[in-house]
Structure formats: C-alpha cells, structure tokens
Design an enzyme around this catalytic site. Sequence first.
Site, PDB file in Angstrom:
ATOM      1  N   GLU A 224      -3.766  -6.579  28.231  1.00  0.00           N
ATOM      2  CA  GLU A 224      -4.978  -7.725  28.524  1.00  0.00           C
ATOM      3  C   GLU A 224      -6.023  -7.426  28.136  1.00  0.00           C
ATOM      4  OE1 GLU A 224      -2.355  -6.437  30.663  1.00  0.00           O
ATOM      5  OE2 GLU A 224      -1.062  -8.008  30.667  1.00  0.00           O
TER       6      GLU A 224
ATOM      7  N   HIS B 233       1.773 -11.021  42.346  1.00  0.00           N
ATOM      8  CA  HIS B 233       2.108 -12.273  41.501  1.00  0.00           C
ATOM      9  C   HIS B 233       1.993 -13.441  42.184  1.00  0.00           C
ATOM     10  CE1 HIS B 233       4.234  -9.147  39.031  1.00  0.00           C
ATOM     11  NE2 HIS B 233       4.439  -9.914  38.246  1.00  0.00           N
TER      12      HIS B 233
HETATM   13  C1  LIG Z   1      -0.595  -5.889  33.634  1.00  0.00           C
HETATM   14  C2  LIG Z   1       0.576  -6.887  33.330  1.00  0.00           C
HETATM   15  N1  LIG Z   1       0.682  -7.743  32.143  1.00  0.00           N
HETATM   16  C3  LIG Z   1       1.926  -8.334  32.233  1.00  0.00           C
HETATM   17  C4  LIG Z   1       2.965  -8.227  33.196  1.00  0.00           C
HETATM   18  C5  LIG Z   1       4.180  -9.438  33.099  1.00  0.00           C
HETATM   19  N2  LIG Z   1       5.159  -8.615  32.751  1.00  0.00           N
HETATM   20  C6  LIG Z   1       6.042  -7.945  33.594  1.00  0.00           C
HETATM   21  S1  LIG Z   1       7.244  -7.168  32.821  1.00  0.00           S
HETATM   22  C7  LIG Z   1       6.661  -7.419  31.345  1.00  0.00           C
HETATM   23  C8  LIG Z   1       7.432  -6.767  30.186  1.00  0.00           C
HETATM   24  C9  LIG Z   1       7.471  -5.245  30.543  1.00  0.00           C
HETATM   25  O1  LIG Z   1       8.305  -4.776  29.363  1.00  0.00           O
HETATM   26  P1  LIG Z   1       8.632  -3.437  29.298  1.00  0.00           P
HETATM   27  O2  LIG Z   1       7.670  -2.228  29.698  1.00  0.00           O
HETATM   28  O3  LIG Z   1       9.138  -2.833  27.909  1.00  0.00           O
HETATM   29  O4  LIG Z   1       9.790  -3.012  30.345  1.00  0.00           O
HETATM   30  P2  LIG Z   1      11.243  -3.810  30.553  1.00  0.00           P
HETATM   31  O5  LIG Z   1      10.756  -5.035  31.067  1.00  0.00           O
HETATM   32  O6  LIG Z   1      11.727  -4.008  29.251  1.00  0.00           O
HETATM   33  O7  LIG Z   1      11.913  -3.098  31.301  1.00  0.00           O
HETATM   34  C10 LIG Z   1       5.625  -8.301  31.128  1.00  0.00           C
HETATM   35  C11 LIG Z   1       4.875  -8.671  30.133  1.00  0.00           C
HETATM   36  C12 LIG Z   1       2.481  -7.516  34.322  1.00  0.00           C
HETATM   37  N3  LIG Z   1       3.439  -7.410  35.280  1.00  0.00           N
HETATM   38  N4  LIG Z   1       1.545  -6.856  34.220  1.00  0.00           N
END
Ligand SMILES: Cc1ncc(C[n+]2csc(CCOP(=O)(O)OP(=O)(O)O)c2C)c(N)n1
Lengths: 340, 325
Positions: free
Chosen positions: B60, B129
């Site tokens: 972000e 959230h």
């Molecule tokens: C700072 C922040 N940005 C965006 C999100 C929204 N978000 C939650 S899970 C996710 C994807 C995470 O991907 P990864 O780290 O690869 O883990 P996975 O879900 O594949 O286990 C996003 C973008 C968040 N929770 N926190």
Amino acid sequence: MALTKDRLWKVYRDMVLIRRFEEEVEKYAQNGTIPGFIHLSIGQEAAQAGVVEALKQTDYKFPDHRGHGAIVLSSPEERRKNCMSEIFAKETGINHGRGGSMHVNDLDARNMGFNGIQGSTVVTCLGTAFDSYYRKANKMEGWESDDRDLDVTAVFMGDGTLGEGTCHESMNMAATWKLPIIYCLINNQYAISTHYTESHPQKQLATWGEGYEVPSFTVDGNDIEAVIEVVEKAAERARKGEGPTLIEFMTYRWQGHFSGDPAAYRPDGELEAWKEKCPLVLAKKKLMEVHGYSEEELDALHAEVEEEIQGYVKFSLESPSPKAEDAVKFVYMDREVEGR
Amino acid sequence: MTRKISFSGAINEALHQEMERDETVFILGEDVAKMGGDFGITKGIWLKWPHRAYDTALSEQAILGLCNGAAVCGLKPVAELMFADFVGVCYDQLVNNAAKLCYMYDGQASAQIVVRAVTGGGIRCAYHHSQCIEPWLMNIPGLVIVAPSNAYEAKGLLVSAIRNPNPVVFLEHKLLYNTKAEVPEELYDIELYKAKVVKEGTDITMVAAMTMMAFAEKAAKELEKEGISVEIVNPLTIFPLDKETIVDSVAKTGRLVVVQEGPKVMGYAAEIGAMVVEDIFEYLKAPIRRVTSLDVPVPFAPVQEDYVLPQYDEVIKACHEVMTF
Ligand SMILES: Cc1ncc(C[n+]2csc(CCOP(=O)(O)OP(=O)(O)O)c2C)c(N)n1
C-alpha cells in the site's frame, strides 16, 4: 530426512486433523453458521503441521490468516475445540468470539495470533524474538546461564505479503541483530488472484534473503519430512543465537482466496496437477509403502480424527453466543468502557 | 436515461466513462486489473485498457507513493484500498505527502489522486476490516474525504473526485455495494464540498452519511407520525465540511442530531457539533445529540458487532430528547 515411523504417523494425523477441521469450517461457513470471511488452507497442511512439529511448545508462533492448522496444532488438545468455537463466534471461543477466524490467538500456547493487516506480524515478531535475546544479554532471572537457548519465533507469511515493506524492515533488523526468527514463507502461488510471479521479479522468493545475508531455502512444502528437516535446522541456528532463516515452502491453495471465491483466475488443470501432490496422499503412501502400515490402520486413524473433529463441531454448535455487552470488555487493561 | 443500478455498478460505470473521456486516468491496486477487484468494482477495465489497470503487490505504501509521483507528472491515479483500515499501512504517503504536495510546491503541482477505500462495519470481519477511518484523516488539511450514501451519489461524486485537483479519499461502505438507485446512464458530476438537504423539515436537523442515511430516513418517517418534522442533511464531503448548509439548517430547526457509524470521540459528529455551537449557539433550542458506535474496537461475534455499532432506537431516543429538553 526420513522421519521415524511413529513421528511420520503422528504428523500424518496432524495433517488429517487440519484437513478435516478446515472442511468442517468450510461447510459451516457455506451454510451461514460461521459469519465473516474464512480463508482455508486445504492443500497446505504439511507446511503448517511441519513447522509446529519442528518447534517447541515454548516457541512463539505467528500464524497467518490462512493458519487454522498452525493455530489448532499449537493449542494443547483440551483447547483445540475452543479454537473452533472461536471461528463459530461463540462465548467458549478462545478469544470469546471477539476475533473470529482471522484472529485466533492462544497466548498460553504462544500462538500470538494473526493480524488482519498483512505484514503487521512480520514486524511484531521482532519483539518476541528480541525478548529472549534481551533477557539473555542482561542475564535476567532465568537466563543467568550462558547455555540457555533462545526461544524461537516462527512467523508465517504468504508470497503476497512479502510485498509489504515491513518484510524488508523486519529481515534487516533481525539479520543485523541475529534475532531468533524463522520466516515461514508459504508460497501457495497466489495472493488473491495475483500469481507471485506477477508481483515479484524473483522466480524463487527465498532468494530475497540473500540481500540481508539471511540463509534462505526453498523446499517442497507438501513434503512433511522436508519441512520438518529444514525447520529443525533453522530452529537450531536460531536457538544458538546465529540469527534468522527464511524458508520458502512451495505449495498450493486448493480453494479460492476465501470460502466462496470460485478462483476463476487460475489456469485450467493447475489445481488438478497440484492435487496429485497432496501432502496427505504423499505421507500416506510413505506410511504404507515404507513403513508397512495397513489400510485398516489408516482407516482407524481417520476414524479417530473424525470423532475428535465432530466433538469440536458439536461443542461449537452447542456453545452460546457471547453476551453483547461484553463487547466493551478489554478495551483497556486498567479501566472500563461504558456500554449502552 | 436513468435506470436502477447498484452502488458497485455505479462506481464501475463512473470509472469506465471517466477513463473513456480522460486518458490520464488509470487504476491500480491489489487484484483490481485481471480479477476486477476483490469486490468486483473495477470489472472490465483491464479488458478494455490493458495498460491502464495495474495489479500491484501487497504494497500500500508503494501504491500511494506511485500515485503521488505520477500525479505530480499529470496522471490521474485512482487507487483501491481493499479495506480502508489499510490506510494505516500507507499513512505517511497520504498524510505527510499527498496532503502536503500542493502546499509544498506552492500550488504548482498537487497530488490529484483518488484513493477508493472500502469502509465500515457490518460484515463480521472484526477489528482490522471494519473501521470507519474518516476521523483518522480529518485532522489533515489538504485531504478531501468523500462519502456517498447511494448509487446516484457514488457515480457523480466519484467523477468529481477524479476531476478534483486534490487528494481525495473516496469512502465506499461495503454494506452499500448491493443497494440500488436510479442512476443516469450519461456521465455527470456532483459538486464536492457541498452538503445535500435530502429532506426538508422544521423541528430537528439530522446529519447522517453513508449507511447511517438509512437510519435517518427511517427515523424521519417514524417521527413524522408523531408530528415531529426532521430535516436530513448529508454532508457528502465529510472533510472539508460544508459548514454553511449544516449551520443554516440548524439555525432553522434549532435542534441537531448527528448519526455517525464510527466511535464517538473525535468523530465528525463531534466536529459538526462544535461547529454549530461555535457559530449559532443562540439558535439552539436543545443540546445537540450524537448517536455513534461505542468507543470500542469492532468485535467479530455478530451480537457484539451489532451492539457496538450505532443503534436505531438511540436515534429515535435522541430526537425525543432534543424535542422535550
Ligand atoms: C495491508 C493489507 N493489504 C491487503 C490486505 C488484503 N489481503 C488479505 S489476504 C491478501 C492476499 C495475501 O496473499 P498471500 O500473502 O500470498 O497469502 P495467501 O492468501 O495466499 O495465503 C490480501 C491482499 C490485507 N489484509 N492487509
């Protein structure tokens, strides 16, 4: 490293437990009994079970938002049902329904919980790692002896989360001070819809550690034996004060990002190919072919886990909701907040 | 031509139409391109303009930094924060950079950016959230905070936000996404910094925004049966506030009830109250009343989340209180 017969049996059981736990959570999320967003880790069981297995109960764990497995296995058996009832938003939940799926923590089990802000825990974990480093350096009570090992902190993070600046800051500081951290990078390929190769220039994300002189490994995250081997080595280093390790576990998330996401962004056939590499099937095969377990013995294990899981579900369904007015508890340690 | 479309559809349409008109507008954020956004708001844009929609890493701070720099060069970025709570991660870029660029460059350049941020509670997603982040940003001169309450406002205000030369945080309440309203097909804008008198009345001024507008409208109907006439004002731009419209309304009715989703302390309800007391104290017939969340993080369990969020009954109670003072 081949595990002993008994140990492989034990971690296979752990993986079956995670799988069944998640399948039940999925079921009750789909029918509306479980509120909120649910992120499932089906397909990723080996990385969670293996990390927890390789650590001591007294080590700190920071699970990620897909970490039901790490959460449940960290808790002692008598509290595992409370992990599930937390996800059901019940009073008996380990956090009394305050946190839900994304925030289950159990301080007594040194499960420090997930934070809804991706990357947050990757810096928070510096502190738990710092704690024993500090106590030892200052020869504080319980740490007078030079041969007492540091407590390890394991932090789980996804391939997507590695994009957050906190991951850089954390690794830089941990490496400089040789803090006892294991960065457990669960590369399940996707961050929501974005493949890791589309948001990182590296083919293997573990190479990331090189810039910080953090020893880094990429392992087959579906092979429980490989997982335990690499984490045990990293833990040993950490305990001796030799600093952090970054481990990239290559695996795959079978479900969409959250329960209900059809995952239309995945190419055809990809999921099926990964299902062939199911960590449970791999371990089961070894148990039978290498260690001579019979189909009946494995059936008995499954039946036992099933009974346990049904116990959690029943407990969760029968538990009452928390009292609405208890929402104002614990805002401050030392003062009350007024309710309605 | 107008037809009924959803709040999310209206935002999507505004993006498509404004991007059609102005090639300097582009979108970026996590999963906004190929997938069309986690909430499906940016659907179809990447298919139409593959070089004007960018999926980013989970970064972000980098997203906002990129927006600021690109804006100085004349592009018009529209970034998405999947949840407004993630403002915390890029706070520096928003507060210390975006909000100050115009000041710092003596008005020769500014951060003409829009940060679409999914805000508010109600979906059982607990404390990281579900927050209402507008007060986190209201103490930052240089920022603009816009908060539509229906599909019609969403389309017109987003168009204005993109055209506005300042950094705009555009709040999209997640519970509004599926609500529908009459929306013109053609492109239109709605003036920023201007509150809307949604319904005229003579006894009480009720200020509400986003989902709280539904409380206000329901309360106005219910109170009408008792002969109490409520004037509803929606600020639309939460910061800087349209003082004139609000103050004029309260000067007319003599009573003020503000309904606000977030915690009470230092929310915009507090600011509106202070503004009115400061300016037209002599017109007030009763103390002002604020109906808000408790000053508590948003919990997960449904019974507790509902308890923490503002209660409809309290809106009615507050109105009776100001009438009988
Ligand atoms: C700072 C922040 N940005 C965006 C999100 C929204 N978000 C939650 S899970 C996710 C994807 C995470 O991907 P990864 O780290 O690869 O883990 P996975 O879900 O594949 O286990 C996003 C973008 C968040 N929770 N926190």
